[in-house]
Scaffold this active site. Structure first.
Site, short mmCIF file in Angstrom:
data_model
loop_
_atom_site.label_atom_id
_atom_site.label_comp_id
_atom_site.label_asym_id
_atom_site.label_seq_id
_atom_site.Cartn_x
_atom_site.Cartn_y
_atom_site.Cartn_z
N GLU A 55 47.03 17.21 -87.74
CA GLU A 55 48.03 16.17 -87.94
C GLU A 55 47.77 15.36 -89.20
O GLU A 55 48.70 14.98 -89.91
CB GLU A 55 48.09 15.25 -86.71
CG GLU A 55 48.70 15.90 -85.49
CD GLU A 55 50.12 16.39 -85.72
OE1 GLU A 55 50.86 15.76 -86.51
OE2 GLU A 55 50.51 17.41 -85.12
N TYR A 96 53.88 7.98 -85.47
CA TYR A 96 54.10 9.42 -85.40
C TYR A 96 52.82 10.17 -85.04
O TYR A 96 52.79 10.99 -84.11
CB TYR A 96 54.66 9.95 -86.73
CG TYR A 96 54.44 11.43 -86.89
CD1 TYR A 96 55.25 12.33 -86.21
CD2 TYR A 96 53.40 11.94 -87.67
CE1 TYR A 96 55.04 13.70 -86.31
CE2 TYR A 96 53.17 13.29 -87.78
CZ TYR A 96 54.00 14.17 -87.10
OH TYR A 96 53.78 15.52 -87.18
N ASP A 98 59.38 12.56 -86.57
CA ASP A 98 59.12 12.71 -88.00
C ASP A 98 60.42 13.11 -88.68
O ASP A 98 61.50 13.06 -88.07
CB ASP A 98 58.01 13.72 -88.25
CG ASP A 98 58.41 15.15 -87.86
OD1 ASP A 98 59.47 15.33 -87.21
OD2 ASP A 98 57.68 16.09 -88.21
#
Length: 329
Positions: free
Chosen positions: A40, A121, A139
């Site tokens: 991520e 996010y 996102d």
């Protein structure tokens, strides 16, 4: 049909597609919390195909939180070299150390947000994918999908406004029983089918829920204002003498690229040096900036004086220091 009025049918169609269409990415085929966190961070501002070799190399050197936390910062930055946006590497390094010190460990999206480099996010992605916490990831991909599904024709001032506007819809369609798979399916759909330009509506698994596809408006949705492009011109110098290259070391307290090296700009010399012939002209984009760098050859005799941040580096040392990606190339 609408995904908001029939969320169960939408979830099922999306899940059926993702089961067979998902790309076999390393953090999916052999998942772990650590791999999810690293992936991520790397995926922020970087396309999956670009980050994959970096991810594999990173896992070989830093296979877990303990190894990463124990590593010196310089080595961490060196292994990030080429990915850009180096604050991600520094934050990931800090996160590993803070995560190991926490007891109990974070399990909710809110708890993850207290760690370095993690916003709404990323916290939703980590907690849902690795820990099955029911948080919706929103996102750019998800904004695009939901705006098109609902034919949202509003004009948003910036991406943050668009994220805030579609978050309620993202929570409505979220599969709370399998939030990680659902969020990954949404991101996969946006990355491979519901593309920013020329969306592949004919093969979309949820096209029968899409109001934009029915109206032929997908190409213009979402409507998000973009910052005006800013042109930046920089003159840089290539000064080589006795097997050493003159480089500029970015100060440790700089907001970007702290501690890294780059070819010096003419403005970084106390006295403007002599310019020689043009060796190359390079252009690149960072956010809304279009940067043009002209690289001039210059003799070592052009140096009348220099700051402590200008350093001679032997050619053999170049592979051991951290250069910004464009400057290494």
């Amino acid at each position: 049909m609408s995904p908001l009025s029939q969320p169960e049918a939408f979830r099922q169609a999306l899940a059926d597609w993702y089961r067979t269409a998902q790309r076999p990415l390393p953090w999916r085929t052999d998942p772990s919390l650590y791999k999810t966190v690293v992936s991520e961070f790397m995926a922020q501002q970087t396309q999956i195909k670009t980050m994959l070799p970096y991810f594999n190399r990173w896992l070989q050197r830093f296979p877990d939180f303990d190894t990463l936390a124990a590593a010196p910062r310089e080595e961490v930055l060196k292994h990030w070299e080429g990915l850009g946006y180096y604050s991600r590497a520094r934050n990931l390094h800090r996160l590993a150390r803070e995560y190991l010190a926490l007891d109990p460990k974070p399990r909710t999206a809110e708890e993850w947000q207290a760690l370095p480099g993690i916003g709404p996010y990323t916290s939703a992605a980590i907690s849902s994918i690795a820990q099955n916490f029911p948080a919706a990831v929103v996102d750019g991909n998800v904004v695009r999908i939901l705006a098109r599904l609902t034919n949202d024709t509003r004009r948003f001032k910036h991406n943050s406004e668009a994220v805030k506007a579609v978050t309620p819809a993202a929570m409505t369609v979220l599969n709370s029983a399998a939030p990680g798979h659902h969020n990954q399916a949404m991101m996969e759909l946006g990355a491979t089918v519901c593309l920013k330009h020329k969306p592949l509506c004919t093969v979309c698994p949820v096209v029968h829920f899409c109001h934009s596809a029915a109206r032929g408006t997908s190409a213009s949705i979402p409507d998000i204002q973009r910052k005006a492009t800013q042109a930046v011109a920089i003159d840089r110098l290539w000064i080589l003498a006795s097997g050493k290259l003159l480089l500029y070391r970015i100060p440790d307290d700089a907001r970007q690229l702290a501690g890294q090296y780059e070819l010096p700009a003419s403005t970084q010399f106390p006295i403007t040096p002599t310019f020689g012939k043009v060796l190359a002209t390079k252009t690149r984009g960072i956010t809304n900036k279009r940067i043009k760098e002209t690289i001039y050859q210059a003799p070592a005799s052009a140096l009348h004086s220099q700051s402590s941040n200008l350093q001679w580096i032997t050619l053999e040392q170049l592979d051991r220091i951290t250069l910004s990606g464009p400057h290494r190339r």
